[in-house]
Motif scaffolding. Structure first.
Motif, PDB file in Angstrom:
ATOM      1  N   ALA A  70      71.354  20.565  28.239  1.00 12.96           N
ATOM      2  CA  ALA A  70      69.908  20.521  27.996  1.00 12.96           C
ATOM      3  C   ALA A  70      69.137  20.226  29.279  1.00 12.96           C
ATOM      4  O   ALA A  70      68.040  20.755  29.482  1.00 12.96           O
ATOM      5  N   VAL A  71      69.708  19.400  30.156  1.00 15.27           N
ATOM      6  CA  VAL A  71      69.061  19.107  31.439  1.00 15.27           C
ATOM      7  C   VAL A  71      68.919  20.386  32.268  1.00 15.27           C
ATOM      8  O   VAL A  71      67.873  20.641  32.867  1.00 15.27           O
ATOM      9  N   THR A  72      69.983  21.202  32.268  1.00 19.64           N
ATOM     10  CA  THR A  72      69.897  22.468  33.010  1.00 19.64           C
ATOM     11  C   THR A  72      68.862  23.400  32.396  1.00 19.64           C
ATOM     12  O   THR A  72      68.124  24.081  33.122  1.00 19.64           O
ATOM     13  N   LEU A  73      68.782  23.427  31.062  1.00 25.09           N
ATOM     14  CA  LEU A  73      67.790  24.288  30.397  1.00 25.09           C
ATOM     15  C   LEU A  73      66.370  23.857  30.745  1.00 25.09           C
ATOM     16  O   LEU A  73      65.515  24.695  31.069  1.00 25.09           O
ATOM     17  N   LEU A  74      66.099  22.557  30.668  1.00 22.75           N
ATOM     18  CA  LEU A  74      64.763  22.051  30.979  1.00 22.75           C
ATOM     19  C   LEU A  74      64.426  22.270  32.448  1.00 22.75           C
ATOM     20  O   LEU A  74      63.312  22.691  32.791  1.00 22.75           O
ATOM     21  N   SER A  75      65.402  21.998  33.319  1.00 22.75           N
ATOM     22  CA  SER A  75      65.191  22.200  34.756  1.00 22.75           C
ATOM     23  C   SER A  75      64.939  23.671  35.077  1.00 22.75           C
ATOM     24  O   SER A  75      64.013  24.008  35.823  1.00 22.75           O
ATOM     25  N   ASP A  76      65.770  24.551  34.492  1.00 16.01           N
ATOM     26  CA  ASP A  76      65.620  25.985  34.737  1.00 16.01           C
ATOM     27  C   ASP A  76      64.280  26.497  34.231  1.00 16.01           C
ATOM     28  O   ASP A  76      63.612  27.299  34.903  1.00 16.01           O
ATOM     29  N   SER A  77      63.872  26.045  33.043  1.00 15.34           N
ATOM     30  CA  SER A  77      62.614  26.502  32.462  1.00 15.34           C
ATOM     31  C   SER A  77      61.434  26.074  33.322  1.00 15.34           C
ATOM     32  O   SER A  77      60.517  26.870  33.590  1.00 15.34           O
ATOM     33  N   PHE A  78      61.458  24.829  33.756  1.00 17.05           N
ATOM     34  CA  PHE A  78      60.368  24.328  34.585  1.00 17.05           C
ATOM     35  C   PHE A  78      60.322  25.051  35.931  1.00 17.05           C
ATOM     36  O   PHE A  78      59.240  25.423  36.419  1.00 17.05           O
ATOM     37  N   LEU A  79      61.498  25.273  36.523  1.00 16.77           N
ATOM     38  CA  LEU A  79      61.549  25.961  37.811  1.00 16.77           C
ATOM     39  C   LEU A  79      61.083  27.407  37.682  1.00 16.77           C
ATOM     40  O   LEU A  79      60.335  27.903  38.535  1.00 16.77           O
ATOM     41  N   LEU A  80      61.504  28.097  36.623  1.00 20.70           N
ATOM     42  CA  LEU A  80      61.080  29.480  36.404  1.00 20.70           C
ATOM     43  C   LEU A  80      59.572  29.567  36.270  1.00 20.70           C
ATOM     44  O   LEU A  80      58.931  30.449  36.847  1.00 20.70           O
ATOM     45  N   PHE A  81      59.000  28.633  35.506  1.00 19.64           N
ATOM     46  CA  PHE A  81      57.547  28.644  35.285  1.00 19.64           C
ATOM     47  C   PHE A  81      56.787  28.396  36.584  1.00 19.64           C
ATOM     48  O   PHE A  81      55.867  29.146  36.934  1.00 19.64           O
ATOM     49  N   MET A  82      57.172  27.350  37.329  1.00 18.30           N
ATOM     50  CA  MET A  82      56.455  26.992  38.555  1.00 18.30           C
ATOM     51  C   MET A  82      56.662  28.035  39.651  1.00 18.30           C
ATOM     52  O   MET A  82      55.720  28.413  40.353  1.00 18.30           O
ATOM     53  N   SER A  83      57.903  28.509  39.806  1.00 12.44           N
ATOM     54  CA  SER A  83      58.177  29.490  40.861  1.00 12.44           C
ATOM     55  C   SER A  83      57.516  30.827  40.551  1.00 12.44           C
ATOM     56  O   SER A  83      57.106  31.557  41.470  1.00 12.44           O
ATOM     57  N   ASP A  84      57.400  31.162  39.258  1.00 12.76           N
ATOM     58  CA  ASP A  84      56.728  32.409  38.888  1.00 12.76           C
ATOM     59  C   ASP A  84      55.235  32.337  39.219  1.00 12.76           C
ATOM     60  O   ASP A  84      54.642  33.325  39.676  1.00 12.76           O
ATOM     61  N   ILE A  85      54.634  31.181  38.987  1.00 14.37           N
ATOM     62  CA  ILE A  85      53.232  30.997  39.378  1.00 14.37           C
ATOM     63  C   ILE A  85      53.073  31.193  40.881  1.00 14.37           C
ATOM     64  O   ILE A  85      52.149  31.884  41.348  1.00 14.37           O
ATOM     65  N   LEU A  86      53.983  30.591  41.643  1.00 10.39           N
ATOM     66  CA  LEU A  86      53.928  30.718  43.101  1.00 10.39           C
ATOM     67  C   LEU A  86      54.131  32.166  43.530  1.00 10.39           C
ATOM     68  O   LEU A  86      53.476  32.649  44.459  1.00 10.39           O
ATOM     69  N   LEU A  87      55.012  32.878  42.841  1.00 12.14           N
ATOM     70  CA  LEU A  87      55.274  34.285  43.160  1.00 12.14           C
ATOM     71  C   LEU A  87      54.035  35.138  42.898  1.00 12.14           C
ATOM     72  O   LEU A  87      53.700  36.019  43.706  1.00 12.14           O
ATOM     73  N   ILE A  88      53.357  34.873  41.796  1.00 13.61           N
ATOM     74  CA  ILE A  88      52.140  35.617  41.465  1.00 13.61           C
ATOM     75  C   ILE A  88      51.044  35.344  42.494  1.00 13.61           C
ATOM     76  O   ILE A  88      50.342  36.265  42.944  1.00 13.61           O
ATOM     77  N   LEU A  89      50.905  34.084  42.903  1.00 12.15           N
ATOM     78  CA  LEU A  89      49.903  33.729  43.916  1.00 12.15           C
ATOM     79  C   LEU A  89      50.189  34.431  45.239  1.00 12.15           C
ATOM     80  O   LEU A  89      49.276  34.934  45.901  1.00 12.15           O
ATOM     81  N   THR A  90      51.472  34.469  45.605  1.00  7.99           N
ATOM     82  CA  THR A  90      51.855  35.131  46.862  1.00  7.99           C
ATOM     83  C   THR A  90      51.610  36.628  46.785  1.00  7.99           C
ATOM     84  O   THR A  90      51.090  37.233  47.736  1.00  7.99           O
ATOM     85  N   HIS A  91      51.976  37.230  45.670  1.00  2.00           N
ATOM     86  CA  HIS A  91      51.796  38.672  45.507  1.00  2.00           C
ATOM     87  C   HIS A  91      50.315  39.074  45.545  1.00  2.00           C
ATOM     88  O   HIS A  91      49.959  40.109  46.116  1.00  2.00           O
ATOM     89  N   SER A  92      49.471  38.244  44.950  1.00  2.00           N
ATOM     90  CA  SER A  92      48.040  38.555  44.905  1.00  2.00           C
ATOM     91  C   SER A  92      47.303  38.083  46.152  1.00  2.00           C
ATOM     92  O   SER A  92      46.083  38.251  46.248  1.00  2.00           O
TER      93      SER A  92
END
Length: 309
Positions: free
Chosen positions: A42-64
């Protein structure tokens, strides 16, 4: 490039939905949140979910090419740097838990109690915060107060001013990589020796255990390679910015999304108890499932599932 952005967003949404489904299942059944390996899962799931969400935001900001103030970028980077390390460190903890369960079964209950697992989670986050503390400490010592109010394209590289900071970060990640590799190799060699001796003529069980070990090792390898991606991206950034964007997307798909896609496969769908619970709750209780837990029948479970995780 636009097509690649859309593909990434679809993949992120799919993986987040799968992780949420697994997390909900984890909290539905008491033995899951009182058993060490499921808690670490469960720790890996929560960590992965949070990282995916935050890194995706950063990726969108960089792309735009959307610039934000540096202080806000630093906050985003704190979580990305921290949780990019939490998953591989948690995988190491899961490997050690399997080593104790298989090689020292009589001490498993003592060493892997719920209380010990909570302490382990604190240790995981403490060890994972070391790179974040080092990187940000050197940044805070080098940046002027006016720099925090500037608008920049947000990335981890914004924390690097001098070449010695880059070398320090590289040395820190490579040291972590070395320690993790040593632990994994030691545990896997010991586990496979015991597994082969215990399985006897049960070749099918041995093959299943070997596949699980290989999948686990491959996932950890991808997570560890992820620690090196900032250095590849920093080198490419010096050559061409457009190429840097392409490399960042490729790294994101291969070393962020792919390892986090393997977690549900290895620890969710391949575990018999967890898989039956998934089917039960996904069908809104229409699919009958035995609600027994591994610890309810530890001796028989240990002998039958020695190689599964």
């Amino acid at each position: 490039m636009e097509g690649l952005v859309i593909i990434v967003q679809i993949l992120v949404m799919i993986f987040l939905c799968i992780n949420v489904w697994l997390i909900v299942t984890f909290f539905k059944k008491e033995c899951f949140y009182t058993t060490t390996r499921y808690i670490l899962f469960a720790v890996t799931l929560l960590s992965d979910s949070f990282l995916l969400f935050m890194s995706d935001i950063l990726l969108i900001l960089t792309h735009s090419h959307f610039a934000i103030q540096v202080w806000l970028c630093i906050i985003i980077n704190i979580f990305i740097i921290l949780y990019s390390v939490v998953t591989p460190v948690t995988l190491i903890a899961m490997t050690l838990e399997r080593y104790v369960a298989i090689c020292m079964p009589l001490r498993h209950g003592e060493l892997c109690s719920t209380r010990s697992t909570m302490h382990c989670i604190l240790i995981i986050h403490g060890l994972s915060s070391v790179p974040c503390i080092v990187i940000l400490s050197t940044f805070f010592a080098s940046a002027s107060l006016s720099f925090y109010k500037q608008y920049q394209i947000c990335s981890v590289e914004i924390c690097i001013f001098y070449m010695w900071q880059h070398h320090l970060r590289s040395a820190l990640y490579q040291f972590q990589f070395l320690i993790m590799c040593i632990i994994v190799i030691f545990c896997y060699v010991k586990i496979m020796k015991v597994a082969k001796a215990a399985s006897g003529e049960d070749k099918k069980s041995t093959k299943k255990g070997l596949r699980t070990v290989l999948l686990h090792g491959f996932q950890l390898l991808l997570c560890l390679i992820q620690l090196w991606t900032p250095f590849m991206e920093a080198a490419v950034l010096q050559v061409n910015f457009d190429l840097f964007i392409d490399v960042r997307y490729i790294n994101y798909i291969m070393f962020y999304l792919a390892p986090r896609c393997l977690s549900p496969l290895i620890y969710g769908l391949r575990d018999e108890v967890f898989f039956h619970a998934l089917k039960h709750y996904a069908s809104f209780g229409l699919h009958g499932v035995s609600m027994g837990c591994p610890q309810d029948h530890w001796d028989s479970w240990h002998s039958q599932n020695l190689l599964v995780w």
